[in-house]
Motif scaffolding. Sequence first.
Motif, mmCIF file in Angstrom:
data_model
loop_
_atom_site.group_PDB
_atom_site.id
_atom_site.type_symbol
_atom_site.label_atom_id
_atom_site.label_comp_id
_atom_site.label_asym_id
_atom_site.label_seq_id
_atom_site.Cartn_x
_atom_site.Cartn_y
_atom_site.Cartn_z
ATOM 1 N N LYS A 5 0.772 -1.261 -0.129
ATOM 2 C CA LYS A 5 -0.021 -0.009 -0.111
ATOM 3 C C LYS A 5 0.874 1.355 0.065
ATOM 4 C CE LYS A 5 -4.051 2.291 1.882
ATOM 5 N NZ LYS A 5 -5.100 2.148 3.200
ATOM 6 N N ASP A 6 2.021 1.019 0.701
ATOM 7 C CA ASP A 6 2.633 2.201 0.879
ATOM 8 C C ASP A 6 3.387 2.514 -0.569
ATOM 9 O OD1 ASP A 6 2.275 2.566 3.514
ATOM 10 O OD2 ASP A 6 4.244 1.771 4.170
ATOM 11 N N GLU A 7 3.836 1.496 -1.210
ATOM 12 C CA GLU A 7 4.573 1.563 -2.450
ATOM 13 C C GLU A 7 3.742 2.199 -3.652
ATOM 14 O OE1 GLU A 7 6.412 -1.604 -5.900
ATOM 15 O OE2 GLU A 7 5.662 -2.416 -3.972
ATOM 16 N N LEU A 8 2.485 1.679 -3.596
ATOM 17 C CA LEU A 8 1.353 1.948 -4.599
ATOM 18 C C LEU A 8 0.956 3.623 -4.206
ATOM 19 C CD1 LEU A 8 -1.138 -0.914 -4.895
ATOM 20 C CD2 LEU A 8 0.731 -0.367 -6.427
ATOM 21 N N ALA A 9 0.843 3.830 -2.937
ATOM 22 C CA ALA A 9 0.651 5.273 -2.679
ATOM 23 C C ALA A 9 1.589 6.097 -3.148
ATOM 24 C CB ALA A 9 0.379 5.434 -1.216
ATOM 25 N N ALA A 10 2.787 5.827 -2.828
ATOM 26 C CA ALA A 10 3.774 6.464 -3.370
ATOM 27 C C ALA A 10 4.193 6.733 -4.887
ATOM 28 C CB ALA A 10 5.460 5.967 -2.839
ATOM 29 N N ASN A 11 3.954 5.694 -5.460
ATOM 30 C CA ASN A 11 3.698 5.583 -6.851
ATOM 31 C C ASN A 11 2.700 6.592 -7.601
ATOM 32 O OD1 ASN A 11 5.860 4.053 -7.189
ATOM 33 N ND2 ASN A 11 4.783 2.349 -7.622
ATOM 34 N N LEU A 12 1.428 6.552 -6.885
ATOM 35 C CA LEU A 12 0.315 7.576 -7.419
ATOM 36 C C LEU A 12 0.649 8.835 -7.171
ATOM 37 C CD1 LEU A 12 -2.955 5.387 -6.193
ATOM 38 C CD2 LEU A 12 -2.753 6.356 -8.528
ATOM 39 N N ASP A 46 -4.244 -5.755 -5.512
ATOM 40 C CA ASP A 46 -3.694 -4.423 -5.656
ATOM 41 C C ASP A 46 -4.865 -3.565 -6.039
ATOM 42 O OD1 ASP A 46 -1.068 -5.086 -5.351
ATOM 43 O OD2 ASP A 46 -0.602 -5.408 -7.447
ATOM 44 N N VAL A 47 -5.882 -4.203 -6.745
ATOM 45 C CA VAL A 47 -7.004 -3.403 -7.219
ATOM 46 C C VAL A 47 -7.699 -2.655 -5.922
ATOM 47 C CG1 VAL A 47 -9.357 -3.102 -8.433
ATOM 48 C CG2 VAL A 47 -7.265 -4.707 -9.494
ATOM 49 N N ARG A 48 -7.887 -3.690 -4.994
ATOM 50 C CA ARG A 48 -8.416 -3.207 -3.683
ATOM 51 C C ARG A 48 -7.465 -1.979 -3.011
ATOM 52 N NH1 ARG A 48 -12.580 -5.098 -1.813
ATOM 53 N NH2 ARG A 48 -13.743 -6.935 -2.781
ATOM 54 N N HIS A 224 -8.269 11.552 -21.018
ATOM 55 C CA HIS A 224 -7.838 10.159 -20.016
ATOM 56 C C HIS A 224 -6.596 9.836 -20.244
ATOM 57 C CE1 HIS A 224 -12.217 10.609 -19.595
ATOM 58 N NE2 HIS A 224 -12.338 9.523 -18.849
ATOM 59 N N VAL A 225 -5.703 9.424 -19.516
ATOM 60 C CA VAL A 225 -4.335 8.871 -19.650
ATOM 61 C C VAL A 225 -4.560 7.268 -19.061
ATOM 62 C CG1 VAL A 225 -3.074 10.947 -20.027
ATOM 63 C CG2 VAL A 225 -3.678 10.006 -17.610
ATOM 64 N N ARG A 226 -3.802 6.493 -19.731
ATOM 65 C CA ARG A 226 -3.770 4.997 -19.066
ATOM 66 C C ARG A 226 -2.455 4.734 -18.825
ATOM 67 N NH1 ARG A 226 -5.240 5.249 -24.422
ATOM 68 N NH2 ARG A 226 -3.418 4.088 -25.116
ATOM 69 N N VAL A 227 -2.366 4.463 -17.386
ATOM 70 C CA VAL A 227 -0.996 4.417 -16.526
ATOM 71 C C VAL A 227 -1.084 2.949 -15.896
ATOM 72 C CG1 VAL A 227 0.707 5.370 -14.997
ATOM 73 C CG2 VAL A 227 -0.776 6.890 -16.454
ATOM 74 N N GLY A 228 0.027 2.631 -16.255
ATOM 75 C CA GLY A 228 0.226 0.997 -15.629
ATOM 76 C C GLY A 228 1.443 0.935 -14.854
ATOM 77 N N SER A 229 2.512 0.686 -15.463
ATOM 78 C CA SER A 229 3.708 0.584 -14.775
ATOM 79 C C SER A 229 4.283 1.602 -13.717
ATOM 80 C CB SER A 229 5.036 0.222 -15.894
ATOM 81 O OG SER A 229 5.171 1.491 -16.864
ATOM 82 N N ALA A 230 4.111 3.015 -14.397
ATOM 83 C CA ALA A 230 4.309 4.102 -13.336
ATOM 84 C C ALA A 230 3.894 3.911 -11.926
ATOM 85 C CB ALA A 230 4.061 5.244 -13.890
ATOM 86 N N VAL A 231 2.466 3.290 -11.765
ATOM 87 C CA VAL A 231 1.704 3.007 -10.654
ATOM 88 C C VAL A 231 2.115 1.714 -9.803
ATOM 89 C CG1 VAL A 231 -0.500 2.896 -9.456
ATOM 90 C CG2 VAL A 231 -0.165 4.772 -11.502
ATOM 91 N N LEU A 232 2.172 0.727 -10.753
ATOM 92 C CA LEU A 232 1.925 -0.589 -10.273
ATOM 93 C C LEU A 232 3.328 -1.116 -10.114
ATOM 94 C CD1 LEU A 232 -1.356 -1.483 -11.782
ATOM 95 C CD2 LEU A 232 -0.734 -1.892 -9.403
#
Length: 239
Positions: A5-12, A46-48, A224-232
Amino acid sequence: MTDRKDELAANLAKVEERIAAACAAAGRRREEVTLIVVTKTYPASDVRILAELGVRHVAENRDQDAAPKAAECADLPLTWHFVGQLQTNKVRSVVGYADLVQSVDRSRLVTALSKEAVRAGREIGCLIQVALDAGESGRGERGGVAPGGIEELADRVAAAEGLRLAGLMTVAPLTGEYAGRERAAFERLMDLSTHLRGSHPAANMVSAGMSADLERAVAAGATHVRVGSAVLGVRARLG
């Protein structure tokens, strides 16, 4: 889980900063751009977490991954986008969970989507996928209809029961005149969107830009932008 969660929050947060800066540089309001997180290859857990962190739009590109994940996350307040090339034999499954299909590129797919949307009692938003590497005829390497085919396909979507024409989508081409020229590609998509809105004013969604080129998409006017790797993060697909 806390570490993730910390990792995803930082990336987001980093992606949010990039989008905000791109909007400021383009003289646009931040709320004009919607972030869609592409969750392909990543688990429902991860979706949750993303939903807890405020993400409301997620995207998938393979039905066999997406269908069980969407079912597991059906209680979450999410809008699901299907962004991969879609075979007609997968349409019934995709219509079961996707709110928008961003990869509509042929008449046969429109017919199949309409039939299943009516059967399911749903309205599915559709984006015409534009292949800027296809010239004025034919299809692109990664799917999509040539610019010259947009109008006819858009009219079919608009007339189809159970479907709503939402706008246009593209993937920056790897070949042809726009290879390595993402900004020019996205500006071309905006021109095509302006033309489309002349006959379909409500089709105002423009989906363009991914982790590596979201700034160029925002500068061009993408909604709309579609972002995968920069978040996950970057993960190798298993199997």
